[in-house]
Design an enzyme around this catalytic site. Structure first.
Site, PDB file in Angstrom:
ATOM      1  N   ARG A 278       0.822  -1.214   0.000  1.00 45.46           N
ATOM      2  CA  ARG A 278       0.000   0.000   0.000  1.00 45.46           C
ATOM      3  C   ARG A 278       0.850   1.254   0.000  1.00 45.46           C
ATOM      4  O   ARG A 278       0.525   2.228  -0.690  1.00 45.46           O
ATOM      5  CB  ARG A 278      -0.950  -0.031   1.204  1.00 45.46           C
ATOM      6  CG  ARG A 278      -2.101  -0.998   0.999  1.00 45.46           C
ATOM      7  CD  ARG A 278      -2.956  -1.213   2.228  1.00 45.46           C
ATOM      8  NE  ARG A 278      -4.072  -2.085   1.881  1.00 45.46           N
ATOM      9  CZ  ARG A 278      -4.954  -2.555   2.757  1.00 45.46           C
ATOM     10  NH1 ARG A 278      -4.843  -2.245   4.037  1.00 45.46           N
ATOM     11  NH2 ARG A 278      -5.935  -3.332   2.347  1.00 45.46           N
TER      12      ARG A 278
ATOM     13  N   TYR B 275      -6.239  -1.262  -6.758  1.00 43.90           N
ATOM     14  CA  TYR B 275      -5.621  -2.464  -6.182  1.00 43.90           C
ATOM     15  C   TYR B 275      -4.953  -2.193  -4.838  1.00 43.90           C
ATOM     16  O   TYR B 275      -4.792  -1.057  -4.423  1.00 43.90           O
ATOM     17  CB  TYR B 275      -4.693  -3.169  -7.154  1.00 43.90           C
ATOM     18  CG  TYR B 275      -3.510  -2.466  -7.754  1.00 43.90           C
ATOM     19  CD1 TYR B 275      -2.970  -1.296  -7.246  1.00 43.90           C
ATOM     20  CD2 TYR B 275      -2.887  -3.019  -8.886  1.00 43.90           C
ATOM     21  CE1 TYR B 275      -1.870  -0.695  -7.823  1.00 43.90           C
ATOM     22  CE2 TYR B 275      -1.784  -2.423  -9.473  1.00 43.90           C
ATOM     23  CZ  TYR B 275      -1.286  -1.267  -8.933  1.00 43.90           C
ATOM     24  OH  TYR B 275      -0.195  -0.685  -9.530  1.00 43.90           O
ATOM     25  N   GLU B 276      -4.617  -3.282  -4.160  1.00 50.81           N
ATOM     26  CA  GLU B 276      -4.131  -3.277  -2.771  1.00 50.81           C
ATOM     27  C   GLU B 276      -5.161  -2.655  -1.821  1.00 50.81           C
ATOM     28  O   GLU B 276      -4.817  -2.002  -0.840  1.00 50.81           O
ATOM     29  CB  GLU B 276      -2.787  -2.543  -2.643  1.00 50.81           C
ATOM     30  CG  GLU B 276      -1.718  -3.049  -3.568  1.00 50.81           C
ATOM     31  CD  GLU B 276      -1.556  -4.562  -3.527  1.00 50.81           C
ATOM     32  OE1 GLU B 276      -1.929  -5.192  -2.522  1.00 50.81           O
ATOM     33  OE2 GLU B 276      -1.077  -5.125  -4.516  1.00 50.81           O
ATOM     34  N   GLY B 277      -6.436  -2.880  -2.125  1.00 52.31           N
ATOM     35  CA  GLY B 277      -7.529  -2.309  -1.340  1.00 52.31           C
ATOM     36  C   GLY B 277      -7.965  -1.018  -1.983  1.00 52.31           C
ATOM     37  O   GLY B 277      -7.189  -0.062  -2.057  1.00 52.31           O
TER      38      GLY B 277
ATOM     39  N   GLN C 199      -9.540   1.836   2.017  1.00 55.23           N
ATOM     40  CA  GLN C 199      -8.540   2.546   2.829  1.00 55.23           C
ATOM     41  C   GLN C 199      -9.230   3.507   3.802  1.00 55.23           C
ATOM     42  O   GLN C 199      -8.825   3.630   4.972  1.00 55.23           O
ATOM     43  CB  GLN C 199      -7.583   3.336   1.932  1.00 55.23           C
ATOM     44  CG  GLN C 199      -6.873   2.520   0.876  1.00 55.23           C
ATOM     45  CD  GLN C 199      -6.103   1.354   1.432  1.00 55.23           C
ATOM     46  OE1 GLN C 199      -5.400   1.477   2.429  1.00 55.23           O
ATOM     47  NE2 GLN C 199      -6.237   0.199   0.789  1.00 55.23           N
TER      48      GLN C 199
END
Length: 595
Positions: free
Chosen positions: A295, A439-441, A446
């Protein structure tokens, strides 16, 4: 044609003048990383990015990756560039020397990573995923696993991935179906399908180590029953030699909007041999080590795209002539004035600049605290730094990728019609930047992480790591004759943030949907306040240098950009505050069947 020049002057300003980078030599293990070592490394990274990686950016986008007869190939030139990248030691820059790494501070590797992302985001995905796998294995793997797999991973001879998402589940990983069955020798047989696997298969390295989330027999339902496994593409003998296939294949590669030179794969595991990383049923704990690293890395991707888009927009605005200045002709020797003279073009360029330089300052500060959290001899200082990094990770990821996308779109707008045409290069930055918000949440996730986990954890302890230093700075500088014009707007935004924090905490306790409805606006309010703090500090440093050394365009531009941020960008914090305070009724009470 697009251009890129590493912003080394600003990087040195952020590292040494703003964040006191010379003091990092006081941390155990960093004694040798003075300016005489760090600055030449930044110079060499700039050359590599400008001369090797950047020239492959557009051609890689045009060609993309291919899958033929079970073999994934990267675009022309990528293998040779990766070999130079690996041979230069760039895969190991911040890795532990115990495993062959160079042990550089995270704050230095963050600046290098920005250059890579500006030059060629698709290329940067390959070593970036490997570094995330390194972090997870180094922290949670057994000594036997680390001794067998880490040296090759650190050296860049082997690559790594993270395999989470499945066709039926993304963020809700408790729904995964990939299974791992125990084998008599202590290894596991992993079977299942993972999708959207960045760098899942390619031709850059001799082997690829997949970190795979799977469910073991009898595991509890949900995320409490997930374990993490290391599953190599090819078997590896006790002597470290790469052997035959290990039941891992690429089913297909995705045809994407952007980052086309990064292979995004559907990966099939058919009884593939793997090894447990960390404790059984504690896979999410180990995977979050990798995801948190990722992230912060994705935040830097947003910053990298913003920087290169800004550079090209400025170059175009200087060269493109169109119309005459509203205040009178500025280029009488030409048929028209450069569009740089027009107020709205200047507004867009200054917006790009203010966001980009502010994000760089914030990113370097977070990386500096990450070093402190890992190296400082005092446990209390380490904990305080760790709290700060945990708090700022979702803010940095969401804000810096949102702004990276905004800056890239502004770059297209500066170009006008040419920005919409492929050969000018700006439209690729828009396409490449868009995935960083997902991506990555996703950035909405977040925001939920911020209000649902980071904000209430340990009675708000992490919040104090940000609130207390900012409050102290405001109290110390608000009456300063020169800094007042920067500190006073910061103070107003900070008060709004404090009030919004209380509102989200209070409403969220009674009605969780209220916190969820406010989350994105709250995160953006927080992020704007954090940038304002960085800009006020940068103005302070710039004034001090001008007082000491006399006129200097660099420092004068810092002060002017800080003033623009406070005047034209920070006022958005008022709108975000209003949205938070409005509550969630207009969102949650809208009838489902009316959508």
């Amino acid at each position: 044609m697009p251009i890129y020049k590493a912003p080394l002057r600003d990087m040195r300003f952020v590292l040494y003048e703003l964040h006191g980078g010379e003091a990092m030599t006081e941390l155990p293990g960093f004694e040798d990383f003075g300016r005489d070592l760090v600055e030449p490394v930044l110079d060499e990274a700039a050359k590599l990015c400008e001369q090797v990686l950047f020239p492959l950016n557009r051609s890689g986008d045009e060609e993309g990756c291919t899958l033929a007869n079970g073999v994934v190939s990267t675009p022309k030139g990528f293998k040779e560039a990766y070999d130079r990248f690996r041979d230069g030691g760039w895969t190991s820059i911040s890795c532990d020397p115990a495993w062959g790494g160079q042990g550089f501070p995270n704050v230095v590797s963050t600046l290098v990573e920005e250059m890579i992302c500006s030059a060629n985001l698709s290329f940067g995905m390959y070593p970036g995923l490997s570094h995330g796998a390194y972090n997870a294995l180094a922290r949670h793997g057994t000594e036997a696993l680390k001794e067998k797999w880490l040296p090759k991973l650190v050296a860049g001879e082997w690559a790594g991935t993270m395999c989470l998402t499945e066709p039926h589940c993304g963020t809700d990983l408790g729904l995964i179906r990939t299974r791992a069955e125990p084998k008599d020798d202590g290894s596991w047989a992993v079977t299942g399908t993972k999708i959207f696997i960045s760098a899942g298969d390619h031709d850059l390295t001799d082997n690829i180590l997949h970190l795979v989330l799977a469910r073991t027999p009898g595991a509890p339902k949900g995320i409490k029953g997930i374990s993490l496994f290391l599953v190599p593409k090819y078997a590896v003998g006790d002597d470290g030699a790469v052997g035959g296939p290990n039941g891992v294949t690429c089913g297909s590669i995705e045809h994407k909007m952007g980052i086309k030179a990064s292979s995004t794969c559907v990966m099939n595991f058919d009884g593939a041999t793997g090894w447990l990383i960390g404790e059984r049923h504690k896979g999410m704990r180990a995977m979050f080590t990798m995801m948190n690293t990722a992230r912060l890395g994705v935040a830097i991707q947003g910053l990298g795209i913003a920087e290169v888009s800004y550079q090209n927009a400025v170059a175009y605005a200087r060269d493109r002539i169109q119309g005459r200045s509203l205040s009178g002709t500025k280029a009488p020797d030409k048929a028209a004035d450069p569009i740089l003279v027009h107020p709205d073009v200047r507004r867009m360029l200054l917006t790009q600049r203010a966001y980009t330089e502010g994000c760089r300052a914030l990113a370097a500060g977070i990386a500096r605290e990450l070093d402190v959290s890992q190296r400082h001899p005092d446990p209390k200082v380490r904990q305080a730094a760790e709290d700060y990094v945990a708090l700022m990770t979702p803010i940095a990821k969401a804000m810096m990728t949102d702004l990276g996308s905004e800056v890239a779109n502004l770059g297209v707008q500066v170009y006008g019609g040419h920005g919409f045409i492929r050969e000018w290069g700006q439209e690729q930055y828009v396409r490449d930047a868009r995935i960083t918000q997902i991506y990555e949440g996703t950035n909405g996730v977040q925001a939920l992480d911020l209000v649902g986990r980071k904000m209430p954890a340990d009675a708000g302890r992490a919040l104090r790591r940000f609130f207390h230093p900012v409050q102290a700075f405001i109290e110390a500088k608000v009456e300063d004759e020169r800094l007042g014009v920067f500190v006073q707007p910061l103070a107003k935004a900070f008060v709004r943030l404090q009030q919004a924090t209380a509102q989200v905490a209070r409403a969220g306790l009674a009605r969780p949907d209220e916190a969820g409805a406010a989350a994105t606006d709250y995160l953006k309010l927080f992020g704007l306040t954090a940038l304002a703090h960085q800009w006020a500090r940068m103005a302070e440093v710039a004034y001090a240098r001008l007082d000491a050394d006399g006129p200097d365009t660099f420092y004068e531009a810092k002060i002017a950009t800080a003033r623009f941020f406070m005047d034209r960008l920070l006022p958005e914090s008022s709108a975000r505050f209003s949205a938070v305070m409005a509550g969630g009724r207009s969102i949650m009470e809208f009838p489902d069947d009316a959508f």
